[in-house]
Design a protein around this motif. Sequence first.
Motif, PDB file in Angstrom:
ATOM      1  N   ILE A   1       0.853  -1.194   0.000  1.00 52.15           N
ATOM      2  CA  ILE A   1       0.000   0.000   0.000  1.00 52.15           C
ATOM      3  C   ILE A   1       0.890   1.246   0.000  1.00 52.15           C
ATOM      4  O   ILE A   1       1.677   1.466   0.926  1.00 52.15           O
ATOM      5  CB  ILE A   1      -0.929   0.036   1.237  1.00 52.15           C
TER       6      ILE A   1
ATOM      7  N   THR B   1      -2.696  -0.967  -3.572  1.00 56.20           N
ATOM      8  CA  THR B   1      -3.130   0.429  -3.433  1.00 56.20           C
ATOM      9  C   THR B   1      -4.327   0.676  -4.350  1.00 56.20           C
ATOM     10  O   THR B   1      -4.336   0.200  -5.498  1.00 56.20           O
ATOM     11  CB  THR B   1      -1.984   1.385  -3.862  1.00 56.20           C
TER      12      THR B   1
ATOM     13  N   GLY C   1      -7.302  -1.750   2.129  1.00 56.09           N
ATOM     14  CA  GLY C   1      -6.205  -2.446   1.429  1.00 56.09           C
ATOM     15  C   GLY C   1      -5.650  -3.577   2.282  1.00 56.09           C
ATOM     16  O   GLY C   1      -5.385  -4.684   1.794  1.00 56.09           O
TER      17      GLY C   1
END
Length: 363
Positions: free
Chosen positions: A58, A308, A93
Amino acid sequence: MTLEKIFQKHDNNEELLREDLYSLLTLRKEDEIRALIDKAYEVKLKHVGKKVFFRGLIEMSNICNKDCFYCGIRKSNKTVERYTMKEEEILAGAKFAFENNYGSMVLQSGERSDEMFISFVEDIITKIKTLSEGKLGITLSLGEQSLETYKRWFNAGAHRYLLRIETSNQTLYGKLHPADHNFQKRKNCLVLLKQAGFQVGTGVMIRLPFQTYDDLVNDIIFFKEMDIDMIGMGPYLLSNNTPLANEPKENYPIDEDVYQLAIKMIAVTRIYLKDVNIAATTALQAIKAFGREMGLKAGANIIMPNVTDTLYRPSYQLYDNKPCLDENADDCVNCLESRILNIDEEIGYGEWGDSIHFRNKIQ
Ligand code: SAM
């Protein structure tokens, strides 16, 4: 020394010397490079096995106080739209990585060291631990921080940290960064991270302007001297909005295809360090469609699929033509799984896949 002699030396548990590493890294004949890759794969199977571990990545913020001459999200790049993901987006995420059995995730961002950022990260780590009942492993890649900050994040539940030294050549480091970026400080952060309790990862960029084969050999020796647990290294790729992109060709002393060189770096590092984790990085995939798979065949054992939100990906372009900008995380999982199984590797679903080097040290 011939390739066979160097391999023999390795098989007899003799320490390879600087000149051996140099000979391996500068191989140019196709059959010899093939033999190097095969040897690295053999060493990987022996010391870490054929399981690939996933770390869901992420890229939580592109706000950065640093101004590295090569990096697309450097502070002075005014063409970048800056963002910090909201807490719920980061947690989504993490949940995705957890529910898809990734075992671990990485939180990466531009560098900030204000209290607001430090406590934001601390809080996120705690919440990720809660949502995954402590099961999702957390790696951080958040730059240079104080020992106190590293301890806070470790105590919150993160247990691995990646901080690339970028190059172990201090003079070269000086050419790649503004004067207020300090090589010794960055190097010392690797010591602080270890003190804080983290499994420590570092790495370098490959085929930078002014970089020589000797520099790369010294990088591999640096990994050993610093007793590093995990390696994340990849090709240096141009970002057109940066000062380093203007370096003329003649300032690149290494005249070799960067993909081939990156694969050789992974192979030589595996042969020399044996039991560390090594990532097949996204930058490898950026230059060759099957770059990461080749990285696995040359000794890497970690892949960091990007989870992401695609909304933010165009704003986290460290270099031009970064792959997977418009893929959602699901596409990445499915395509990755079949690609990995196709090369006869296994996936360590649900496992942390910690560095065996680290484990061997603490036993
Ligand atoms: N701020 C953190 C740090 O400095 O460690 C993490 C984010 S930073 C953008 C992550 C890594 O991206 C850097 O360590 C650097 O090696 C890599 N990187 C930046 N620009 C790059 C480029 N043009 N080509 C390849 N890698 C690059």
